[in-house]
Scaffold this active site. Structure first.
Site, PDB file in Angstrom:
ATOM      1  N   GLY A  55     -36.013  12.459  -4.864  1.00  0.00           N
ATOM      2  CA  GLY A  55     -35.738  11.073  -4.952  1.00  0.00           C
ATOM      3  C   GLY A  55     -33.918  12.022  -5.161  1.00  0.00           C
ATOM      4  CB  CYS A  56     -32.073   8.182  -4.558  1.00  0.00           C
ATOM      5  SG  CYS A  56     -32.817   7.287  -5.549  1.00  0.00           S
ATOM      6  CG  PHE A  57     -30.532   8.268 -10.059  1.00  0.00           C
ATOM      7  CD1 PHE A  57     -29.543   8.831 -10.454  1.00  0.00           C
ATOM      8  CD2 PHE A  57     -30.671   8.046 -10.489  1.00  0.00           C
ATOM      9  CE1 PHE A  57     -28.305   7.594 -10.408  1.00  0.00           C
ATOM     10  CE2 PHE A  57     -30.404   7.061 -11.017  1.00  0.00           C
ATOM     11  CZ  PHE A  57     -29.061   6.171 -10.689  1.00  0.00           C
ATOM     12  CB  ALA A  58     -33.666  14.849  -7.664  1.00  0.00           C
ATOM     13  CB  ALA A  71     -26.950  12.257  -6.060  1.00  0.00           C
TER      14      ALA A  71
END
Length: 321
Positions: free
Chosen positions: A131-134, A136
């Protein structure tokens, strides 16, 4: 040439995949499936590709003309698709949804964060794209976990509106999002599971809280995450730790100066900045949520799976102004 099929071709992640793959020197897009847009030109939906391709959407995936499939559907749809469709074993699968990221019995997907699982990705047939947040947040924390120095984590991260997907919602349309910020899913975001799973992989027994506050930003794309932890290292030791961990990972840069979001937008870069404040270590992590946080990372995984140089097709430049 790697023959590429995309399932769920109308959304933001599929649009980014097309933008990257159309200029990838070792990839040929042979099939783009979309039930809702079958028969329509790709450029009718992804208008930035007008003049770049004459491809059209098709109603069904043709497995006879693909070597790899990118699944770009909503969460829950990938499981449904793979249950209903028999995919020949020689075809590689890269899933951009949440469906296969968490370890469970019968899940044979490799978690596709190259900075964590590069060797496993190279030999994998199925990849669960992070995932994107994951992405970063993990980039900010992996070196500490690898050094067994990770303790309770506090994270605040702001994301652009494209992180909510292409379908308009009450919190993603322009008139609400513009000049506005808001917190959502505090301490309960769905990416926490994969983040904790990866941290435990490096720091066995890690069971401290990861206190995550996600924020909706009033911009289209990019993620800026700020994480801090208690830390007994000096700033020089911490910076050296991060630079050593990422020295063989071409898309991650540990910056000596405080970065800004425009440095990563439209690129597959992750930029980190490490700074000590009393007994706290602050780590700033920046990525483009649609590229390094989704489609660019998926192409990076494809490159690794097919034995290509990692940066192939991904030498993308940010827009400075």
């Amino acid at each position: 040439m790697i023959k590429v099929g995309i399932v769920g071709g109308a959304g933001y992640t599929a649009g980014e995949l097309l933008r990257i793959l159309l200029t990838h020197p070792n990839a040929e897009i042979t099939c783009i499936q979309s039930t809702s847009n079958a028969g329509n030109p790709i450029s009718a939906v992804h208008t930035d590709l007008l003049g770049d391709t004459d491809l059209t959407f098709v109603p069904d995936l043709d497995t006879s003309i693909v070597d790899v499939i990118f699944l770009c559907m909503g969460h829950g749809k990938s499981v449904e698709f793979l249950t209903e469709n028999e995919i020949p074993s020689h075809i590689k699968i890269i899933d951009l949804s949440h469906d296969y990221r968490l370890e469970r019995e019968g899940n044979d997907f490799v978690y596709g964060l190259p900075e964590l699982n590069m060797e496993a990705i190279k030999s994998a047939n199925k990849i669960a794209n992070p995932g994107c947040f994951a992405t970063a947040i993990q980039l900010a924390l992996l070196p500490l976990a690898a050094a067994k120095k990770l303790s309770e984590v506090h994270v605040n991260a702001v994301t652009g509106s494209t992180g909510a997907g292409q379908k308009p919602t009450s919190t993603s349309h322009f008139s609400w999002r513009n000049n506005n910020v808001s917190v959502y899913k505090a301490f309960s975001h769905q990416h926490l599971g994969e983040i904790k799973q990866s941290l435990k992989q490096l720091q066995n027994g890690f069971n401290e809280p990861v206190n995550f506050i996600p924020v909706r930003g009033n911009f289209a794309r990019g993620i800026m995450a700020t994480a801090y932890v208690d830390c007994d290292m000096t700033q020089e030791e911490a910076v050296a730790l991060y630079k050593e961990y990422y020295k063989n990972h071409p898309f991650v840069t540990v910056s000596d100066i405080n970065p800004h979001l425009k440095q990563v937008v439209n690129t597959n870069k992750g930029i980190l900045f490490v700074e000590k404040h009393d007994n706290k270590l602050l780590v700033i992590s920046m990525i483009d949520n649609l590229v390094k946080g989704a489609s660019g990372q998926a192409v990076h995984n494809m490159n690794l799976m097919f034995g290509l140089e990692e940066k192939t097709g991904l030498r993308l430049k940010s827009v400075a102004f």
